[in-house]
Design a protein around this motif. Structure first.
Motif, mmCIF file in Angstrom:
data_model
loop_
_atom_site.group_PDB
_atom_site.id
_atom_site.type_symbol
_atom_site.label_atom_id
_atom_site.label_comp_id
_atom_site.label_asym_id
_atom_site.label_seq_id
_atom_site.Cartn_x
_atom_site.Cartn_y
_atom_site.Cartn_z
ATOM 1 N N GLN A 86 0.762 -1.220 0.118
ATOM 2 C CA GLN A 86 -0.060 0.174 -0.054
ATOM 3 C C GLN A 86 0.996 1.364 -0.097
ATOM 4 N N ALA A 87 1.817 1.176 0.747
ATOM 5 C CA ALA A 87 2.819 2.307 0.983
ATOM 6 C C ALA A 87 3.509 2.566 -0.383
ATOM 7 N N VAL A 88 3.984 1.450 -0.968
ATOM 8 C CA VAL A 88 4.525 1.737 -2.525
ATOM 9 C C VAL A 88 3.715 2.194 -3.551
ATOM 10 N N ASN A 89 2.655 1.706 -3.386
ATOM 11 C CA ASN A 89 1.577 2.458 -4.483
ATOM 12 C C ASN A 89 1.103 3.713 -4.273
ATOM 13 N N GLN A 90 1.257 4.111 -2.782
ATOM 14 C CA GLN A 90 1.137 5.615 -2.545
ATOM 15 C C GLN A 90 2.137 6.376 -3.084
ATOM 16 N N ALA A 91 3.374 5.707 -3.079
ATOM 17 C CA ALA A 91 4.705 6.511 -3.177
ATOM 18 C C ALA A 91 4.705 6.827 -4.939
ATOM 19 N N VAL A 92 4.059 6.088 -5.476
ATOM 20 C CA VAL A 92 3.893 6.175 -7.016
ATOM 21 C C VAL A 92 3.079 7.231 -7.274
ATOM 22 N N GLU A 93 2.004 7.283 -6.639
ATOM 23 C CA GLU A 93 0.690 8.292 -6.680
ATOM 24 C C GLU A 93 1.614 9.762 -6.148
ATOM 25 N N ASP A 94 2.334 9.892 -5.152
ATOM 26 C CA ASP A 94 3.226 10.993 -4.703
ATOM 27 C C ASP A 94 4.154 11.279 -5.757
ATOM 28 N N TYR A 95 4.787 10.422 -6.549
ATOM 29 C CA TYR A 95 5.578 10.791 -7.630
ATOM 30 C C TYR A 95 5.114 11.450 -8.530
ATOM 31 N N LYS A 96 3.679 10.899 -9.087
ATOM 32 C CA LYS A 96 2.970 11.469 -10.154
ATOM 33 C C LYS A 96 2.650 13.011 -9.725
ATOM 34 N N THR A 97 2.252 13.329 -8.624
ATOM 35 C CA THR A 97 2.058 14.575 -8.040
ATOM 36 C C THR A 97 3.328 15.300 -8.153
ATOM 37 N N TRP A 98 4.321 14.852 -7.656
ATOM 38 C CA TRP A 98 5.766 15.503 -7.754
ATOM 39 C C TRP A 98 6.199 15.867 -9.109
ATOM 40 N N GLN A 99 6.051 14.937 -9.957
ATOM 41 C CA GLN A 99 6.535 15.302 -11.248
ATOM 42 C C GLN A 99 5.444 16.274 -11.955
ATOM 43 N N ARG A 100 4.466 16.505 -11.630
ATOM 44 C CA ARG A 100 3.566 17.488 -12.404
ATOM 45 C C ARG A 100 3.858 18.809 -11.858
ATOM 46 N N THR A 101 5.137 19.372 -12.155
ATOM 47 C CA THR A 101 5.585 20.633 -11.902
ATOM 48 C C THR A 101 5.967 21.234 -13.115
ATOM 49 N N ILE A 102 5.792 22.342 -13.493
ATOM 50 C CA ILE A 102 6.332 22.918 -14.929
ATOM 51 C C ILE A 102 7.560 23.226 -14.955
ATOM 52 N N GLY A 103 8.208 22.573 -15.907
ATOM 53 C CA GLY A 103 9.815 22.676 -16.017
ATOM 54 C C GLY A 103 10.752 21.731 -15.442
ATOM 55 N N ARG A 104 9.840 20.936 -14.781
ATOM 56 C CA ARG A 104 10.779 19.436 -14.005
ATOM 57 C C ARG A 104 10.932 18.355 -14.852
ATOM 58 N N ASP A 105 12.075 18.195 -15.048
ATOM 59 C CA ASP A 105 12.677 17.021 -15.716
ATOM 60 C C ASP A 105 12.042 15.576 -15.357
ATOM 61 N N ILE A 106 11.553 14.712 -16.277
ATOM 62 C CA ILE A 106 11.325 13.529 -15.739
ATOM 63 C C ILE A 106 12.506 12.730 -15.292
ATOM 64 N N ASN A 107 12.139 12.418 -14.074
ATOM 65 C CA ASN A 107 13.407 11.825 -13.289
ATOM 66 C C ASN A 107 13.141 10.573 -12.621
ATOM 67 N N PRO A 108 13.547 9.143 -13.201
ATOM 68 C CA PRO A 108 13.234 7.982 -12.464
ATOM 69 C C PRO A 108 13.805 7.770 -11.113
ATOM 70 N N SER A 109 14.850 8.490 -11.038
ATOM 71 C CA SER A 109 15.680 8.443 -9.628
ATOM 72 C C SER A 109 14.846 8.697 -8.516
ATOM 73 N N LYS A 110 13.925 9.648 -8.809
ATOM 74 C CA LYS A 110 13.145 10.396 -7.665
ATOM 75 C C LYS A 110 12.092 9.264 -7.587
ATOM 76 N N LEU A 111 11.536 8.512 -8.592
ATOM 77 C CA LEU A 111 10.650 7.417 -8.149
ATOM 78 C C LEU A 111 11.225 6.501 -7.646
ATOM 79 N N HIS A 112 12.600 6.229 -7.706
ATOM 80 C CA HIS A 112 13.347 4.861 -7.052
ATOM 81 C C HIS A 112 13.326 5.322 -5.360
ATOM 82 N N GLU A 113 13.706 6.574 -5.381
ATOM 83 C CA GLU A 113 13.908 7.265 -4.085
ATOM 84 C C GLU A 113 12.637 7.084 -3.078
#
Length: 385
Positions: free
Chosen positions: A316-343
Motif C-alpha cells: 500500500q505504501a509503495v502504491n502511494q509512493a507512485v501516486e506521490d511521484y506523479k504529483t511531484w512530477q507535475r511541476t512546470i519545467g521539472r525534468d522526468i526523473n526516474p531516480s526520484k521514483l526509485h527514492e
C-alpha cells in the motif's frame, strides 16, 4: 524547491525566548527559590523533590512557560518564515499583497433554439444552468441568439465559490433552471474549472516574497509570476519565458489541483496581465497551458522476505509512493526523473526495483511532464535479504 521556499528554509531559526524549555523554567525557579531561602536562613537550603513548594513552583512554571510561548509566537508572526493566518494577512500589508479570496469555477455554455427565429432571442445575464440541481452556473453577461441562428455561446460562473464547481465535463450541465422562451436545450461546451478555496498560507507567502519584483509593473520575471499568482487562488504553478528580441513573453500556468486551465481561465489571465498599468507597452504577452512531454510508468518491485508480516502495508505504501511521484512530477519545467521514483518507492519499503519507464528526459522551462495512460506497478513478491 522554488526560490522562495529555499530562501525561507535557509533563513536561521529564531527564538524570542532564547530557546528555553519548560524544564529550563522549572530548574530556574527552583534554583531561585533555594537561593532566596539560603539567604534568608543563613545556611544552605535544598528543596525536596516531593516538597509541596516544588510542586507549587512547577505549577507556576507551566503558566509562565505558556506566557513565554505567547511572547515567542508574538515575535515570530512578524517574520515571513513563521507567520500564518490573520497574522500573515497583516504582515503582507507592508508589501502590498492581499490574500486571494475563494474563486468560483467557470465554463462556456451553449444555448440552442428549437427552431430558427426571424427575430433575436434574448438570454438574460444570470440565467442559471445545472446538472442535478445541487450546483448552479449563471451566465455572466446578457447575450442574444441572432435572427437566423440557432445557437449562442456565453461564459457562466458557478454561483458558489470553491472547488465544488470544478470537474463538470462538456455536456453535463444540461438543465436550464431559468427557462428562456424558444430555447430547447443547453449544455456546457468546456470543462468547468478555476474554482478554489481562499488562498492558502504557502501560496500567499510566495506572492509576498515575490511582491518587490512587482513594484516596477510586470517587466521582470518575478513581476509576471507575482501578477499571475495574484489573478486567482486557483492558479498553481507559473513559469515565464521571454524572447526580448521579439518583445514577447510566454507565460504558462496550471491550476492548484494540477489540471490545465480552461479557455476562460486563460483569457482571464491574459486580461489580468494586460491591464494598462500592469503590462509594459513593449511586451506582447502569450498565455497558455504548458505543452506536454509524455512519460509512462512501468516498474516492478520486491519486498524483503523478513518483512513478510508487513507485506500488505508495504504494498500500500509503495502504491502511494507512485501516486506521490506523479504529483511531484507535475511541476512546470521539472525534468522526468526516474531516480526520484526509485527514492520514493524505496523509502516506502521496497527491497529493490526494476524501472522500465520512465527514462530521464529533460523538460524545458515552460513545458510539463504528463503521464500517458495508467501507471503499471508490479509486485514481484518476497525475496531473501
Amino acid at each position: 524547491m522554488p526560490d522562495w521556499e529555499t530562501a525561507l528554509a535557509s533563513t536561521p531559526d529564531i527564538s524570542f525566548i532564547d530557546g528555553r524549555t519548560i524544564e529550563d523554567v522549572k530548574a530556574e525557579m527552583v534554583a531561585d527559590y533555594e537561593a532566596y531561602m539560603t539567604a534568608a536562613e543563613g545556611k544552605p537550603y535544598t528543596l525536596g523533590r516531593a516538597a509541596p513548594h516544588r510542586m507549587e513552583l512547577y505549577a507556576a512554571a507551566a503558566q509562565i512557560y505558556q506566557a513565554m510561548q505567547y511572547i515567542d509566537r508574538g515575535g515570530k508572526v512578524n517574520l515571513l518564515k513563521y507567520s500564518y493566518g490573520g497574522f500573515l494577512d497583516n504582515l503582507a500589508l507592508i508589501k502590498g499583497p492581499t490574500r486571494n479570496p475563494a474563486a468560483a469555477a467557470s465554463t462556456t455554455v451553449r444555448f440552442t433554439l428549437s427552431a430558427l427565429r426571424v427575430s433575436a432571442v434574448s438570454i438574460p445575464a444570470g440565467t442559471r444552468v445545472s446538472m442535478d440541481g445541487s450546483v448552479y452556473f449563471a451566465t455572466d453577461v446578457y447575450t442574444e441568439i441572432p435572427a437566423g441562428s440557432r445557437t449562442a455561446d456565453v461564459t457562466a460562473t458557478c454561483t458558489t465559490p470553491g472547488a465544488a464547481g470544478n470537474g463538470y465535463q462538456p455536456g453535463e450541465l444540461a438543465i436550464l433552471v431559468d427557462p428562456v422562451p424558444y430555447v430547447a436545450s443547453v449544455q456546457n461546451i468546456t470543462p468547468t474549472a478555476g474554482g478554489t478555496d481562499a488562498e492558502n498560507d504557502a501560496d500567499f507567502k510566495e506572492r509576498i516574497y515575490l511582491a518587490p519584483g512587482a513594484y516596477s509593473t510586470a517587466g521582470p520575471e518575478d513581476a509576471y509570476r507575482y501578477h499571475a499568482m495574484s489573478y486567482s487562488s486557483a492558479v498553481g504553478d507559473v513559469e515565464t519565458q521571454s524572447n526580448q528580441a521579439a518583445g514577447t513573453v510566454d507565460l504558462v500556468f496550471i491550476l492548484a489541483d494540477g489540471s490545465d486551465p480552461g479557455p476562460e481561465m486563460i483569457q482571464g489571465m491574459l486580461d489580468h496581465l494586460s491591464a494598462r498599468l500592469r503590462r509594459p507597452m513593449t511586451d506582447l504577452v502569450h498565455v497558455s497551458a504548458p505543452q506536454k512531454v509524455a512519460y509512462t510508468i512501468d516498474v516492478t518491485y520486491w519486498i524483503n522476505r523478513s518483512q513478510a508480516a508487513q507485506a500488505v502495508a508495504i504494498q500500500q505504501a509503495v502504491n502511494q509512493a507512485v501516486e506521490d511521484y506523479k504529483t511531484w512530477q507535475r511541476t512546470i519545467g521539472r525534468d522526468i526523473n526516474p531516480s526520484k521514483l526509485h527514492e520514493m518507492m524505496m523509502k516506502a519499503g521496497a527491497k529493490r526495483l526494476e524501472i522500465a519507464a520512465p527514462v530521464y528526459t529533460a523538460v524545458s522551462k515552460i513545458k510539463i511532464a504528463a503521464l500517458e495512460g495508467e501507471a503499471v506497478v508490479r509486485y514481484g513478491g518476497l525475496e531473501d535479504d
